[in-house]
Structures are given as structure tokens and as C-alpha cells.
Design a protein around this motif. Structure first.
Motif, PDB file in Angstrom:
ATOM      1  N   ASP A 278      47.109  27.975 -14.484  1.00 30.16           N
ATOM      2  CA  ASP A 278      47.129  29.445 -14.501  1.00 30.16           C
ATOM      3  C   ASP A 278      48.319  30.015 -13.731  1.00 30.16           C
ATOM      4  O   ASP A 278      48.342  31.179 -13.390  1.00 30.16           O
ATOM      5  CB  ASP A 278      45.819  29.978 -13.916  1.00 30.16           C
ATOM      6  N   HIS A 279      49.285  29.185 -13.437  1.00 26.24           N
ATOM      7  CA  HIS A 279      50.389  29.628 -12.593  1.00 26.24           C
ATOM      8  C   HIS A 279      51.533  30.164 -13.455  1.00 26.24           C
ATOM      9  O   HIS A 279      51.761  29.658 -14.550  1.00 26.24           O
ATOM     10  CB  HIS A 279      50.888  28.439 -11.761  1.00 26.24           C
ATOM     11  N   PRO A 280      52.231  31.182 -12.962  1.00 25.34           N
ATOM     12  CA  PRO A 280      53.349  31.698 -13.765  1.00 25.34           C
ATOM     13  C   PRO A 280      54.390  30.613 -14.073  1.00 25.34           C
ATOM     14  O   PRO A 280      55.122  30.720 -15.046  1.00 25.34           O
ATOM     15  CB  PRO A 280      53.949  32.805 -12.901  1.00 25.34           C
ATOM     16  N   ALA A 281      54.435  29.587 -13.227  1.00 25.03           N
ATOM     17  CA  ALA A 281      55.388  28.511 -13.491  1.00 25.03           C
ATOM     18  C   ALA A 281      55.158  27.920 -14.872  1.00 25.03           C
ATOM     19  O   ALA A 281      56.076  27.441 -15.525  1.00 25.03           O
ATOM     20  CB  ALA A 281      55.247  27.419 -12.439  1.00 25.03           C
ATOM     21  N   ALA A 283      54.294  29.581 -17.365  1.00 29.39           N
ATOM     22  CA  ALA A 283      54.897  30.506 -18.321  1.00 29.39           C
ATOM     23  C   ALA A 283      56.410  30.360 -18.377  1.00 29.39           C
ATOM     24  O   ALA A 283      57.052  30.788 -19.313  1.00 29.39           O
ATOM     25  CB  ALA A 283      54.528  31.937 -17.968  1.00 29.39           C
ATOM     26  N   VAL A 284      56.941  29.716 -17.327  1.00 29.30           N
ATOM     27  CA  VAL A 284      58.375  29.438 -17.322  1.00 29.30           C
ATOM     28  C   VAL A 284      58.730  28.671 -18.588  1.00 29.30           C
ATOM     29  O   VAL A 284      59.712  28.924 -19.251  1.00 29.30           O
ATOM     30  CB  VAL A 284      58.757  28.602 -16.085  1.00 29.30           C
ATOM     31  N   TRP A 322      46.557  23.951  -5.753  1.00 30.97           N
ATOM     32  CA  TRP A 322      46.666  25.316  -6.262  1.00 30.97           C
ATOM     33  C   TRP A 322      45.383  26.118  -6.035  1.00 30.97           C
ATOM     34  O   TRP A 322      45.375  27.331  -6.228  1.00 30.97           O
ATOM     35  CB  TRP A 322      46.998  25.327  -7.750  1.00 30.97           C
ATOM     36  N   GLY A 323      44.281  25.435  -5.702  1.00 30.58           N
ATOM     37  CA  GLY A 323      43.060  26.163  -5.402  1.00 30.58           C
ATOM     38  C   GLY A 323      42.423  26.838  -6.600  1.00 30.58           C
ATOM     39  O   GLY A 323      42.125  28.026  -6.553  1.00 30.58           O
ATOM     40  N   TYR A 417      64.388  26.367  -7.958  1.00 26.42           N
ATOM     41  CA  TYR A 417      62.945  26.158  -8.038  1.00 26.42           C
ATOM     42  C   TYR A 417      62.580  25.428  -9.308  1.00 26.42           C
ATOM     43  O   TYR A 417      62.937  25.869 -10.403  1.00 26.42           O
ATOM     44  CB  TYR A 417      62.204  27.497  -7.993  1.00 26.42           C
TER      45      TYR A 417
ATOM     46  N   SER B  49      60.396  32.142  -9.649  1.00 30.81           N
ATOM     47  CA  SER B  49      59.033  32.668  -9.747  1.00 30.81           C
ATOM     48  C   SER B  49      58.132  32.207  -8.600  1.00 30.81           C
ATOM     49  O   SER B  49      57.062  32.762  -8.398  1.00 30.81           O
ATOM     50  CB  SER B  49      58.423  32.290 -11.093  1.00 30.81           C
ATOM     51  N   ASP B  50      58.574  31.206  -7.825  1.00 28.67           N
ATOM     52  CA  ASP B  50      57.741  30.778  -6.685  1.00 28.67           C
ATOM     53  C   ASP B  50      57.858  31.729  -5.503  1.00 28.67           C
ATOM     54  O   ASP B  50      57.082  31.632  -4.561  1.00 28.67           O
ATOM     55  CB  ASP B  50      58.157  29.360  -6.239  1.00 28.67           C
ATOM     56  N   THR B 127      54.345  38.129 -13.954  1.00 28.30           N
ATOM     57  CA  THR B 127      54.235  36.733 -13.500  1.00 28.30           C
ATOM     58  C   THR B 127      52.811  36.447 -13.040  1.00 28.30           C
ATOM     59  O   THR B 127      51.992  35.932 -13.795  1.00 28.30           O
ATOM     60  CB  THR B 127      55.245  36.460 -12.382  1.00 28.30           C
ATOM     61  N   TYR B 128      52.536  36.805 -11.794  1.00 30.44           N
ATOM     62  CA  TYR B 128      51.230  36.459 -11.204  1.00 30.44           C
ATOM     63  C   TYR B 128      50.079  37.210 -11.865  1.00 30.44           C
ATOM     64  O   TYR B 128      48.942  36.776 -11.810  1.00 30.44           O
ATOM     65  CB  TYR B 128      51.256  36.690  -9.688  1.00 30.44           C
ATOM     66  N   LYS B 134      45.316  39.041 -15.576  1.00 34.15           N
ATOM     67  CA  LYS B 134      44.712  38.427 -14.385  1.00 34.15           C
ATOM     68  C   LYS B 134      44.760  39.361 -13.181  1.00 34.15           C
ATOM     69  O   LYS B 134      43.876  39.332 -12.334  1.00 34.15           O
ATOM     70  CB  LYS B 134      45.464  37.132 -14.045  1.00 34.15           C
ATOM     71  N   ASP B 234      41.180  37.052 -11.136  1.00 33.94           N
ATOM     72  CA  ASP B 234      41.398  35.848 -10.352  1.00 33.94           C
ATOM     73  C   ASP B 234      41.708  36.218  -8.903  1.00 33.94           C
ATOM     74  O   ASP B 234      42.638  36.976  -8.624  1.00 33.94           O
ATOM     75  CB  ASP B 234      42.561  35.070 -10.976  1.00 33.94           C
ATOM     76  N   ARG B 236      42.839  34.579  -6.268  1.00 27.60           N
ATOM     77  CA  ARG B 236      44.117  34.188  -5.678  1.00 27.60           C
ATOM     78  C   ARG B 236      45.241  35.119  -6.152  1.00 27.60           C
ATOM     79  O   ARG B 236      46.063  35.593  -5.359  1.00 27.60           O
ATOM     80  CB  ARG B 236      44.422  32.743  -6.083  1.00 27.60           C
TER      81      ARG B 236
END
Lengths: 496, 555
Positions: A278-281, A283-284, A322-323, A417, B49-50, B127-128, B134, B234, B236
Motif C-alpha cells: 500500500d506504499h506510494p513506492a 505506485a512509482v 511497514w506496519g 531513493y 517519494s520516501d 502519494t500517501y 486512503k 488507513d 498510518r
């Protein structure tokens, strides 16, 4: 075959005849003489002699001369006699005088009044009135030099003395003679010119060689600077050859090549690489999902469970993870691989003993707006180096050496990154014309990647958008041209 | 990766130092940013994006201050008054259950500050927030609101407010139908019976998450007190968004007022700016970086990246993670920061003495042999895409009954299927060159993907086509025989049938008792379909099963 444009000493058949004729004429003659001797029109003389002059066989002297010709009227008078002469003879027959009406017996209608005018002026004839109308009387004899001069002009010789010139002017004014400028050429053999009088041919035949006839013929030289027709040769594709060059560099650096499958699971493509579901990464790498395919995760259950643990809580890697709740169904989805690192982690999974040095160079697929710089299918290079004691300095060393091998003298780095490496680094290489080009991405695999794979030594991973370099190497501005559909372009595409 | 626009004057003023363009460029590069363009005061950079804390000028300036050594460890002023109350109804559970919020009092905004705030909100959404699904963020002028706040779900027709930039009041459903944002994000809530709504104690609508705010609570340059809320699915993600929004707004001055979120009797205080820590062992830092660092060097490098540290009894370094750093999961993340502070271009590269044997992929040697032989026979190599259109590999060659790997959502119908054979691609190539000089002889050696019982298998095929005003079956037959003869293999041709070829002029290619390919004269109907008006002969061979041929000393 290109055989046009003869140069040098070769001779055609007619040129050989020309030279032989000129020889017979004592080595020098004018064009009309040669023409009559050869039995060809004078107009053919000029092209032949000028070719021979180009080849150095003859020297041509040209001059423009006044030439006199009889007009139609002149030709008539030359054959029938001058009108005054005819009139005088007629008058003498008729006893010295005739009526005007009778003149048409010896004179054309248009001659009558000019000749009477001339007779009055010179005193040769006079006109008197009589009972039956006017009549002409002969006063004295008319001169005969007019007719003689006409005959002389007709017969060719064109040199005239002073008196003749005077008469000539009269003849011109009477419309019997015209003056024209005429080009006259005199051709002379060049003394000492090598006179190879053998006729030449353009094609050497098998028969010529077999029979010995080749000794008698002279082969016509070609215009060696003329462009030949284009050959439709078989040749390798320049882009694929560039990729091969890159691979050869890597073989020489001790890398083993590896390849996987275009259709991967998200598990290997993302989850093993610690990209949270579910991380935007994630979507990268927007990815292409596929249809009609049923695959399962081709990995042992321990690996699947370790990946789950590392995503959810970090597992045994010392990471926080990532939890979130990791979903195996998401991981099992098939897709077209989005990067070549997937091959590297697969390789690591089956090569757990250091050292390892491997690369893969092939197609990856990502949705993108297609334009001159973006294509949904492109090549990527991914390499790994793993061994105990490997660190970031070695990573920079590998990048530096690889770029040197590609021909780039300078390289510089910046932090970047990537979800599966830490530290992550991008590298720029310096191109002599284009300046700094960003083309390398690299890093040390994260513990969250190596841990589940059972790799206990550090691993450098680095990748390169090889198509960008291919474009620079091949001098093209549109990425789609790497797969050009243009046959003419491929036929004419030159290296370097 | 997000691309953001910064203003150099604004950034300089936030940093507290005038930044020359070249200096700023170096600093941005040190923060993992890539300069896209620079036009006077305006700078466009791609951020990673991190690091959502670098999605706007506020966080960027904070990082730059620390990097230049003119910053201080992260802290914020807390508003002296009591927290704002936010009551959450259970009615939102079915549509958008989560909400967190914070207020910033006494902030000073200008035109650029507003632009940065909106940009940050948008980048976080993309992004998030997974495009607001979300997590979605609302920013309001707190002075136009009367707490306590209520977050509940209502029937769309019971909702009436004037959305931002709209001239009149609309119902919930009309918002989705009539406003641009409504249309863009409608599918997040449109199927729900009830729509989420944030209102104040006087029932004034703040927003209809995740769609749009109300015009009444709009933020302007005059706004000094901000309310920020994040709703979503979500935990987080919403907390990351709120932390980044709040810590960024606080860079423009002011103090933080907490919000007490009350749901089903439970009270939570947001934003959650709890302290967190990451330990780092010096040995690990040295091992990964390859640098001979000391503890004090590591501590000062960490300080330049904004970390306060303490040394633990066992010698490990404990770094305090500021609330805006959402990317620190492991000590390797701190080591990266240490190296960023050290400067990557200061690290001496070292070629690793790792001795291994370079080795090409199995099949590479065979592939090169085949390419050499094909060009020797006058064929020119082409490189077509693996992705293909249905028209090209199914319709035109009239090969309908076979399964193919299909892209679920192709970007273009040109690139919708994975090829399972090369000949249609090569005929497609020829059709694009109908006007080019004949004879045309082309080949490709490359991967195809064959679907067997749902399982995709990659294979390496050779495809070759020759076309001219006159061609004969013998021509391609001769190519096949020469090719295999030069691979030291006998080839046997057997009568076969295929829609691609003329009946009676097509044969299967058999080597070592295996059928590995097909050759023949292309059917005129197929030529017409492809727009090729010269006859053509062709062959296709799967070399996967012959890879063993390349071994140097085979039996």
C-alpha cells in the motif's frame, strides 16, 4: 555498372579512325577536310575531336572567319548569267534595241527594273520612247567580272583581292551574296602523344580470358569516383549490437548473465523487493496487470512467510517493517515485470554463497504516456555484486569502472531513493557534448530484501536505463527509433 | 516521483540565508532532489517519494538549515489553550471511518505560503493518500469555525453547502455531479448510502471529505489560525499526512493546538508527534559506508541531518527521529543520512576485488551463430516490440484460436498483447515498408511468450521473411537448409498446413525428430491483409530446444 564518362587514353572505334585519317592528312587538317575524307558530316567532327583533345591526342585551333555564300538569286545568276549580261546578249541578237515588253524573254519580272536602273547608272543601257512604247538601247558592253566572282564564291576559295572586294560589296548590295561568320577548326596531332590506337571495351568476359583476346583489347577505365548503386546487405541491428557491446563489457568485468520471465508475480517484482503493497513506492512503478494468465508464487513457503514478516513488522532484520497486514493474494497477482532487479533477487535466492556477480539486460514494461522519451517497453540493465566486506565505496567503484568502460571519463553521484536499496545513489556521467547525463541508479540492498532471501553478505545493486545510452550512442532523439519500422533507415544506418 | 515548485526568495527567507542559485542547486541535490528547471525565482525539482517532508518549501528549508549547520533540533510551540474537540459519529464507519486533525495558531501566510500549503496537500494526496482514497486533507480558516467539530455521515440530499469556487449551495449529490473535484473523486464515495461530512457546532459545513471544502471556511493570506483534518481508510497514512501538514505549517510560525478526537467513548489526541528512536552501531556504519568514521563524526553528521542523538552504554548511537521523518525503518536508513551529510562525492570509489567468471546466458552463443548466418544469407536484422496489437498478431494473420498474454489496461491498443510468434511482427514491418526497394529480406531473433494452460513460457524464436516481385518456395527452403547445415544439423521438411501459408507450399521444420518450426509461401489473403503486394516466403523456428547445440564439446 558505371562506365559513363570516359577519361584518360582509351579510344573508341571512331576516335581511332579519326586519328588514322589525320595521320594520312599529314597530321594537321581543318574539320571540313577531315569530314570529307572520313565520309562523315562535318558536324560529327567537333565532338570527336574535342574528346580526343581532352585525352591529349590532338590540339584544336579554332577561329571565326567571314565567309561568303551565294543567295538563291545569286545561284540563279551564277548559272544563268548576270541579268545585264543576258540583256546585252539579247539586245545584240535583236540588233541593239528591243521593246520593254520583250524583255521578259530573258529576264525574270523582278530583275527588269533593277537591271534597267543599273544600266542607266553605268551608261550601258538607255530607254527611249518610241511609237510602240518604250524600248531599250544597248550603249556599251557590260563587264563580265560579276559572273566570274559568283562562280569563284560558289567554288569555295575565299580570298579576294582589292578589286574583287569592291565587286563583292556590289554583289552583296544586289542581294546575290551574303556574308556569314563561320567557325573553323583546325585539328593537329599532338607531337609525342602516346598513340595507343587499340579499340577499348568495357566488360572483360570469361571468353576474353580463355581465348587470350584480353591481350588485344584495351579495358575502358571507369569513373572511379562516381557513386555506385546501394547494396541491400544483410546486417545486424545497431541497437542489439550496442546491447551486445554492453554485455561484453560486463563479461570482461566478471559478471554472469541471467534472465527471467516477462510475466512475473507481484511477489517477486515488488514484495521481495520490500515495496509495501500500500506504499506510494509501489505506485512509482505503475505496472501492467495481465489477463489470461494463471500463475502461483514460485517460491518456497519459508520465503513467502519471511517476506510477510518483514513487511508487517520487519521480521528478524532489525527493521520496523511497514506496519500493515500483508496480503498474499496481492502478491500472487501476475504482471509484466517493471524492472530487472527482479532477476537479480531471483539469482540471489539460488546463489547464496558469496561471491556473486550477475547482471541481466532485457525488456521491462511500464505504463507511460508514449512520446519521444517514454515507451511502455524498454530495456534495462541490472547488476549485482555481493561478497563479504562489500560497501558503498565498492558500489561507487563498480559504477565508476563500468562507466569508464563505456567511455565516460568522469562520474558524479547524488543520494537518491529506491525502495529496495539503502543507501540509494544516482550517478551522472559526463558526455563530451551533452554534459552530465543521469543514467545509473544504484544502492546496497536493504536488510529487508536480503534477510528473507537468506543472503548473509552485503550486495550492491545497480541499474541503468540502457535505452537512453543507446539513443546517445546511435545518435537518435526518439526512443521508438531503437525499434524502427523503417527499412531504409536500417539499410543506411551507419556505425559511429 | 513528485515534482514540486519552489520560490527561491521564499526558500531563502525560510532558511534565513540568501541562497545563490548554484548553492541552492547543490543543497537540493544533497537532499536527493533532481533539478528539473530553474527560471528566475522559480525552481522546479523532483523529490523522492520516501521524503514527504520535502514536498514543500517549509520542510525543504528545515532540512537545508540543518545541513548548513544553522538549524536546531526539531521542536514546536504548543498552544497554551485547551484542545479542540472533534466528535466522530459511528455513521462514518461504512464510508470513511478515520479522522485526525490539528490546529496551528498564529501562523503568518502570504501568497507563496498558501501556494506551498496547497502544493503539499496535493502531493500528499497523490502519494500517501492514494489519490485521496486512503487519505485526504482539508485545510480551513479556524476563525470561521465554531468548535466542537462533528464528523458524521449524512444522506446526500440532507447535505447543503457552497463548495470552494462554486457560486451557489449544492446538495451532496450535486457536488459530485457539478463540481470538477466532485466529478474527479466521485467514485470514492458515490456508491455509499451516506456521504461523510465535517461540520462545526453550528452545523456549518467545513468539508465533504474527500471531495471538497466549503467556500465559507476558505483559507486566505489573512488567515492566522489554521485547522487541518485528514480523513481516510488507513491509520498510518492519515497520521503521516497530518504530521507532514502540521509540522510544515508550523515552519511559518505559530503554535500547535491539539485536537481531541472522540469516538465511541474513546479519546485520542492528534497529531501524534510521539518521539521515536533508531539505534545505530558505529561498526555497521563503517561496514556499509566503507568510511573510517568515529562516533563523534557520526554524531555530527547525524546532526546535519536533523537528528538529536545520545550515546548508549554499549556505545551505540541513539538517534531521535523527528515526527516528519516517516522513512526511518532501520539503521541503514540512518547510515544513508550519514553518507548524505558526508557527501557522496567525497567518498573515494574502490573497485571491489571480487573474483568471478564472466559468463553469457545460455543460448547466447547459438543466438550469435544464427544472427551471423542470417546476415550471411543477406537478411537484415530488425527489432520489433514484444508488445503487439491484436490487429497485428491476431486479425491480420487470421490466427484467432490461440490464447495470448493480454495486458489488462493497455496504454494503447498498439501495445496490448505479448507476441507468441515473430512472423506477424515481421509482416507488419514489411507492410510499413511497401514503398521501399525490393527485394526485402528481414529477420529477427528474439523472445516470444507462449501461453500453455495459463502458464506463460518464454522462448527464443527466429523469424525470417523474403519478398520480391517473384519469390519461390525454394528460396526459403534453401535458407532453412543452409542455416541448419551450418549448425551441423540435418533438417527434414514435412507437409504441413497453416493459415499463414499457401496450401501445398508449407512445411514443418524437423530437427532431431522434433518439430521446431514452419516455412512456406505466405498466403495471398494474408499478404493483402498486411498490405504487402509482392509475394513473400517466410519461416519461423523455435530454437529453445536446440540451446544444447552451443556447448563447445558436445557428444
Amino acid at each position: 555498372m558505371s562506365c559513363e564518362g570516359v577519361v584518360g587514353m582509351s579510344l573508341s572505334q571512331s576516335e581511332v579512325e579519326f586519328l588514322n585519317t589525320l595521320d594520312l592528312l599529314g597530321g594537321k587538317a581543318d574539320s571540313s577536310t577531315i569530314a570529307s575524307k572520313m565520309g562523315i558530316p562535318e558536324s560529327s567532327i567537333f565532338p570527336i575531336s574535342s574528346l580526343l583533345a581532352q585525352k591529349g591526342y590532338v590540339k584544336i585551333t579554332e577561329s571565326v572567319k567571314e565567309k561568303f555564300f551565294l543567295t538563291d538569286e545569286g545561284k540563279y545568276c551564277e548559272s544563268q548569267g548576270m541579268p545585264e549580261k543576258r540583256l546585252m546578249v539579247f539586245l545584240k541578237q535583236k540588233g541593239g534595241q528591243v521593246s520593254l515588253k520583250e524583255l521578259s524573254a530573258v529576264l525574270k519580272q523582278n530583275e527588269i527594273s533593277p537591271v534597267l536602273g543599273w544600266g542607266r547608272k553605268t551608261g550601258a543601257f538607255s530607254i527611249e520612247k518610241g511609237p510602240g512604247g518604250p524600248y531599250v538601247i544597248l550603249k556599251k558592253d557590260v563587264p563580265s567580272y560579276y559572273g566570274s566572282l559568283l562562280t569563284k564564291i560558289k567554288n569555295g576559295p575565299q580570298s579576294f583581292d582589292e578589286e574583287e572586294c569592291h565587286i563583292l560589296r556590289e554583289l552583296i548590295s544586289r542581294g546575290l551574296v551574303v556574308k556569314k561568320d563561320q567557325k573553323e577548326i583546325v585539328i593537329e596531332l599532338v607531337p609525342g602523344a602516346h598513340l595507343d590506337r587499340r579499340a577499348t571495351v568495357s566488360v572483360l568476359t570469361s571468353d576474353d580470358i580463355r581465348t587470350g583476346k584480353w591481350r588485344e583489347i584495351s579495358l575502358r577505365p571507369y569513373d572511379v569516383s562516381a557513386a555506385p548503386p546501394e547494396l541491400k546487405i544483410g546486417k545486424k541491428h545497431p541497437y542489439l549490437e550496442f546491447l551486445k557491446e554492453v554485455k561484453e563489457i560486463l563479461f570482461n568485468m566478471g559478471f554472469e548473465e541471467t534472465e527471467g520471465q516477462f510475466v512475473e508475480t507481484e511477489f517477486w517484482n515488488f514484495d521481495v523487493l520490500f515495496q509495501a503493497q500500500d506504499h506510494p513506492a509501489r505506485a512509482v512503478h505503475d505496472s501492467f496487470q495481465v489477463k489470461n494468465v494463471s500463475v502461483s508464487i514460485d517460491a518456497p513457503s519459508e520465503l513467502i512467510e519471511s517476506v510477510r514478516a518483514v513487511h508487517e513488522s520487519g521480521g528478524h532484520t532489525g527493521s520496523k517493517g511497514w506496519g500493515y497486514r500483508w496480503d498474499i493474494a496481492t502478491a500472487a497477482r501476475p504482471l509484466l515485470r517493471t524492472q530487472m532487479t527482479v532477476n537479480s533477487v531471483r539469482y540471489l535466492h539460488s546463489h547464496k554463497d558469496p561471491p556473486v556477480k550477475a547482471f541481466s539486460l532485457s525488456k521491462v514494461f511500464r505504463p507511460d504516456l508514449i512520446d519521444s522519451r517514454h515507451m511502455v517497453e524498454f530495456c534495462q540493465l541490472d547488476g549485482i555484486v555481493g561478497d563479504r566486506g562489500i560497501n558503498v565505496r565498492h558500489l561507487l567503484g563498480i559504477l565508476q569502472e563500468f562507466s569508464r568502460q563505456l567511455g565516460f571519463k568522469r562520474i558524479k553521484f547524488r543520494p537518491s531513493y529506491y525502495p529496495f536499496t539503502e543507501p540509494s545513489i544516482d550517478a551522472y556521467v559526463e558526455h563530451p557534448k551533452l554534459g552530465w547525463i543521469e543514467c545509473l541508479g544504484a544502492g546496497m540492498f536493504r536488510p529487508e530484501v536480503l534477510g528473507p532471501l537468506g543472503i548473509t553478505f552485503p550486495v550492491i545493486a545497480w541499474g541503468i536505463g540502457i535505452d537512453r545510452l543507446a539513443m546517445i550512442r546511435l545518435g537518435i532523439n526518439d526512443i521508438r527509433e531503437l525499434h524502427t519500422n523503417d527499412l531504409s533507415k536500417l539499410r543506411s544506418w551507419g556505425w559511429w | 516521483m513528485p515534482v514540486i515548485t519552489l520560490n527561491r526568495a521564499d526558500l531563502s527567507s525560510l532558511v534565513g540565508k540568501d541562497l545563490a542559485p548554484s548553492e541552492l542547486e547543490d543543497l537540493l541535490t544533497a537532499m536527493k532532489c533532481e533539478l528539473e528547471s530553474s527560471n528566475g525565482m522559480e525552481i522546479v525539482v523532483e523529490v523522492t517519494s520516501d521524503r514527504p517532508d520535502l514536498f514543500s518549501a517549509e520542510g525543504m528549508s528545515r532540512a537545508i538549515r540543518n545541513y548548513l549547520g544553522i538549524g536546531s533540533f526539531y521542536s514546536y510551540k504548543e498552544y497554551a489553550g485547551s484542545p479542540i474537540e472533534l466528535i466522530v459519529s459511528e455513521s462514518v464507519d461504512a464510508v470513511r471511518p478515520l479522522i485526525v486533525a490539528a490546529a496551528v495558531k498564529g501562523v503568518s501566510l502570504n501568497e507563496e505560503a498558501l501556494r506551498q500549503l496547497m502544493q503539499l496537500q496535493e502531493k500528499l494526496h497523490n502519494t500517501y493518500g492514494s489519490n485521496r482514497r486512503k487519505a485526504s486533507i482539508g485545510v480551513y480558516d479556524l476563525d470561521k469555525i465554531s468548535p466542537p467539530l462533528v464528523y458524521e455521515a449524512r444522506l446526500p440530499e440532507k447535505i447543503r453547502f457552497t463548495p470552494l469556487d462554486h457560486p451557489s449551495e449544492l446538495s451532496g449529490r450535486e457536488v459530485l455531479e457539478l463540481t470538477p473535484k466532485g466529478k474527479e473523486y466521485a467514485d470514492i464515495i458515490s456508491k455509499s448510502l451516506l456521504f461523510p461530512l465535517l461540520v462545526d457546532s453550528k452545523d456549518k459545513v467545513l468539508s465533504m471529505p474527500p471531495i471538497i471544502n466549503s467556500e465559507e471556511t476558505r483559507v486566505s493570506e489573512a488567515t492566522t489560525n489554521l485547522l487541518i483534518d485528514v480523513t481516510g481508510l488507513d491509520t498510518r497514512s492519515i497520521n503521516i499526512c497530518l504530521n507532514i501538514m502540521t509540522t510544515s505549517a508550523l515552519e511559518r510560525g505559530g503554535s500547535l493546538q491539539f485536537v481531541e478526537v472522540k469516538k465511541k467513548g474513546k479519546v485520542s489526541r492528534t497529531p501524534i508527534l510521539a518521539e521515536s528512536f533508531q539505534d545505530l552501531k558505529l561498526a555497521r556504519a563503517k561496514e556499509i559506508s566503507g568510511l573510517d568514521l568515529t562516533t563523534s563524526e557520526v554524531i555530527s553528521l547525524l546532526k546535519r541531518m536533523g537528528y538529536a542523538t545520545e550515546t548508549l552504554p554499549d556505545g551505540a548511537i541513539r538517534a531521535k527521529i523527528p515526527p516528519y521523518r516517516v522513512d526511518i525503518l532501520h539503521e541503514v536508513d540512518l547510515i544513508e543520512d550519514v553518507m548524505m551529510a558526508y557527501g557522496l562525492n567525497q567518498v573515494p570509489p574502490l573497485f571491489p576485488r571480487v573474483h568471478t567468471i564472466g559468463k553469457p546466458l545460455e543460448g547466447s552463443r547459438l543466438r550469435e551463430r544464427i544472427r551471423d548466418l542470417m546476415i550471411g544469407m543477406g537478411f537484415i536484422e530488425v527489432a520489433t516490440y514484444v508488445l503487439s496489437s491484436r490487429d497485428l498478431i491476431v486479425e491480420k494473420p487470421m490466427l484467432h484460436e490461440r490464447p495470448l498474454v493480454e495486458v489488462a489496461k493497455p496504454v494503447s491498443s498498439e501495445y496490448a498483447l505479448l507476441r507468441d510468434m515473430l512472423l506477424p511482427k515481421l509482416l507488419g514491418f514489411m507492410s510499413a515498408n511497401a514503398h521501399v526497394d525490393y527485394p526485402q529480406k528481414i529477420f529477427e531473433y528474439g523472445p516470444v511468450v507462449i501461453l500453455e494452460n495459463g502458464a506463460p513460457k518464454m522462448a527464443n524464436h527466429l523469424g525470417a521473411v523474403a519478398s520480391d516481385a517473384r519469390v519461390s518456395f525454394e528460396e526459403i527452403q534453401a535458407v532453412a537448409f543452409s542455416l541448419f547445415k551450418n549448425l551441423s544439423k540435418d533438417v527434414e521438411l514435412k507437409r504441413a498446413s497453416s493459415r499463414l501459408f499457401i496450401d501445398g507450399r508449407v512445411a514443418s521444420i524437423n530437427v532431431d525428430g522434433m518439430e521446431i518450426g514452419i516455412l512456406g509461401e505466405i498466403h495471398p489473403q494474408i499478404l493483402v491483409n498486411f498490405g504487402i503486394f509482392n509475394p513473400a516466403v517466410a519461416m519461423e523456428v523455435d530454437f529453445t530446444k536446440l540451446v544444447h547445440l552451443e556447448s563447445l564439446f558436445r557428444g
